[in-house]
Design a protein around this motif. Structure first.
Motif, PDB file in Angstrom:
ATOM      1  N   GLU A 179       0.830  -1.203   0.000  1.00 29.84           N
ATOM      2  CA  GLU A 179       0.000   0.000   0.000  1.00 29.84           C
ATOM      3  C   GLU A 179       0.865   1.253   0.000  1.00 29.84           C
ATOM      4  OE1 GLU A 179      -2.556  -0.250   3.319  1.00 29.84           O
ATOM      5  OE2 GLU A 179      -4.071  -1.466   2.296  1.00 29.84           O
ATOM      6  N   GLU A 180       1.894   1.277   0.840  1.00 28.04           N
ATOM      7  CA  GLU A 180       2.774   2.443   0.908  1.00 28.04           C
ATOM      8  C   GLU A 180       3.532   2.625  -0.394  1.00 28.04           C
ATOM      9  OE1 GLU A 180       4.451   5.830   2.352  1.00 28.04           O
ATOM     10  OE2 GLU A 180       2.801   4.634   3.178  1.00 28.04           O
ATOM     11  N   ARG A 183       1.145   4.096  -2.995  1.00 29.32           N
ATOM     12  CA  ARG A 183       0.885   5.517  -2.782  1.00 29.32           C
ATOM     13  C   ARG A 183       2.058   6.369  -3.279  1.00 29.32           C
ATOM     14  NH1 ARG A 183      -0.964   3.673   2.435  1.00 29.32           N
ATOM     15  NH2 ARG A 183      -3.230   3.620   2.527  1.00 29.32           N
ATOM     16  N   ARG A 184       3.297   5.934  -2.927  1.00 26.44           N
ATOM     17  CA  ARG A 184       4.470   6.710  -3.345  1.00 26.44           C
ATOM     18  C   ARG A 184       4.605   6.732  -4.863  1.00 26.44           C
ATOM     19  NH1 ARG A 184       7.176   3.816   0.818  1.00 26.44           N
ATOM     20  NH2 ARG A 184       8.194   2.581  -0.816  1.00 26.44           N
ATOM     21  N   SER A 187       1.772   8.772  -6.485  1.00 20.65           N
ATOM     22  CA  SER A 187       2.004  10.193  -6.243  1.00 20.65           C
ATOM     23  C   SER A 187       3.094  10.728  -7.160  1.00 20.65           C
ATOM     24  CB  SER A 187       2.380  10.419  -4.774  1.00 20.65           C
ATOM     25  OG  SER A 187       2.698  11.773  -4.547  1.00 20.65           O
ATOM     26  N   CYS A 296      -5.912  -2.005  -3.196  1.00 21.66           N
ATOM     27  CA  CYS A 296      -5.345  -1.756  -1.870  1.00 21.66           C
ATOM     28  C   CYS A 296      -4.704  -2.981  -1.247  1.00 21.66           C
ATOM     29  CB  CYS A 296      -6.405  -1.195  -0.929  1.00 21.66           C
ATOM     30  SG  CYS A 296      -7.737  -2.377  -0.565  1.00 21.66           S
TER      31      CYS A 296
END
Length: 302
Positions: A179-180, A183-184, A187, A296
């Protein structure tokens, strides 16, 4: 219910001598590991220890002087050193049901359980014998290896339950990492897109572009992560919520991030526990290989 006891023994080990030392030294090397053993009901089979069973090494070096003396009183320096060593290790289990394996007596195990103070005395006594033997040989370095094995006897059912909980913890950790990472990466991809300004307002990327980014990140994650946690059960797939798409923020269509096809208003979708929606056939095909949400990575609940 599980029952446990701790087996401890100490024996000297060879180490190269160093005559340049100003005074004799003793090296205490401790090996601590936890071992699960199935009860007789489960077949009496010893199970191999795993990395999660709390095994670790400990090494410390002390002056040999306190161990040369045969003083074993509670206030002796040798007992204080051994007791401090046990405190520094911060064992993940209590030292209350202790069995001492006397190597000098031919691997004889004590018939009764020892207290912690009695264990300290036994380790200090074995170390004292090794230090005095080394001194008589004219050597300045002594090494003692103390093995502490915490044995837990459990039933086969409880062993399987422990192993399932361990697998779920590993899976949960991997999900959080993915998940992290998602996101990175998403982004970073968004920051590279050209945003146009129209009369002071910023126009963000359209839904199709964002959907392409999502599926690209998802595919890269799947290609990198080759760990297969098993397919979802058919009954779990059939129990998913089926919903009718009614539009999103005033738009007339949306996209399924698996096949990237549009979903018209009134189309049938499957909604996961995490509220993400996908085509029925697309998500069923996905769940047959990966029992997690494609976006997710939340695992499918039983």
């Amino acid at each position: 219910m599980a029952s446990d006891h701790t087996l401890v023994f100490a024996m000297p080990a060879y180490i190269p001598d160093n005559q340049s030392l100003p005074q004799p030294r003793v090296i205490m090397s401790c090996i601590v590991r936890r071992r699960y053993i199935q009860s007789e009901v489960g077949g009496g089979t010893a199970l191999p220890p795993r990395a999660s069973d709390g095994g670790f090494w400990y090494r410390a070096e002390y002056p040999s002087g306190p161990f040369v003396s045969h003083d074993r009183s509670p206030s002796s320096q040798s007992r204080a050193i051994v007791s401090s060593m046990l405190d520094d290790m911060r064992l993940p289990f209590p030292l209350d049901r202790l069995r001492w394996l006397d190597v000098s007596a031919g691997m004889h195990v004590t018939e009764k359980y020892l207290t912690r103070d009695e264990l300290v005395s036994e380790i200090a006594r074995a170390t004292s014998h090794a230090v005095n033997d080394t001194c008589r040989e004219g050597r300045k370095r002594t090494k003692m290896v103390v093995s502490i094995v915490h044995k837990v006897t459990i039933s086969e059912h409880e062993m399987r339950a422990r192993w399932r909980r361990l697998q779920w913890r590993i899976l949960h950790s991997r999900i959080l990492e993915e998940e992290e990472r998602w996101r990175r990466l998403l982004s970073g991809q968004r920051s590279t897109l050209n945003l146009t300004r129209q009369e002071g307002a910023v126009t963000t990327p359209d839904r199709n572009t964002e959907g392409v980014l999502r599926i690209r990140v998802m595919r890269e994650s799947v290609d990198q992560d080759r760990i297969n946690f098993g397919a979802a059960h058919k009954s779990m797939i059939e129990s998913l919520n089926k919903v009718t798409f009614e539009g999103d923020q005033g738009s007339n269509s949306s996209h399924c991030v698996i096949c990237m096809e549009e979903v018209a208003i009134g189309g049938q979708l499957i909604r996961m526990d995490c509220s993400h929606k996908f085509h029925t056939d697309c998500i069923k095909t996905w769940l047959k290989v990966h029992p997690t949400c494609p976006l997710c990575r939340r695992p499918l609940s039983p």
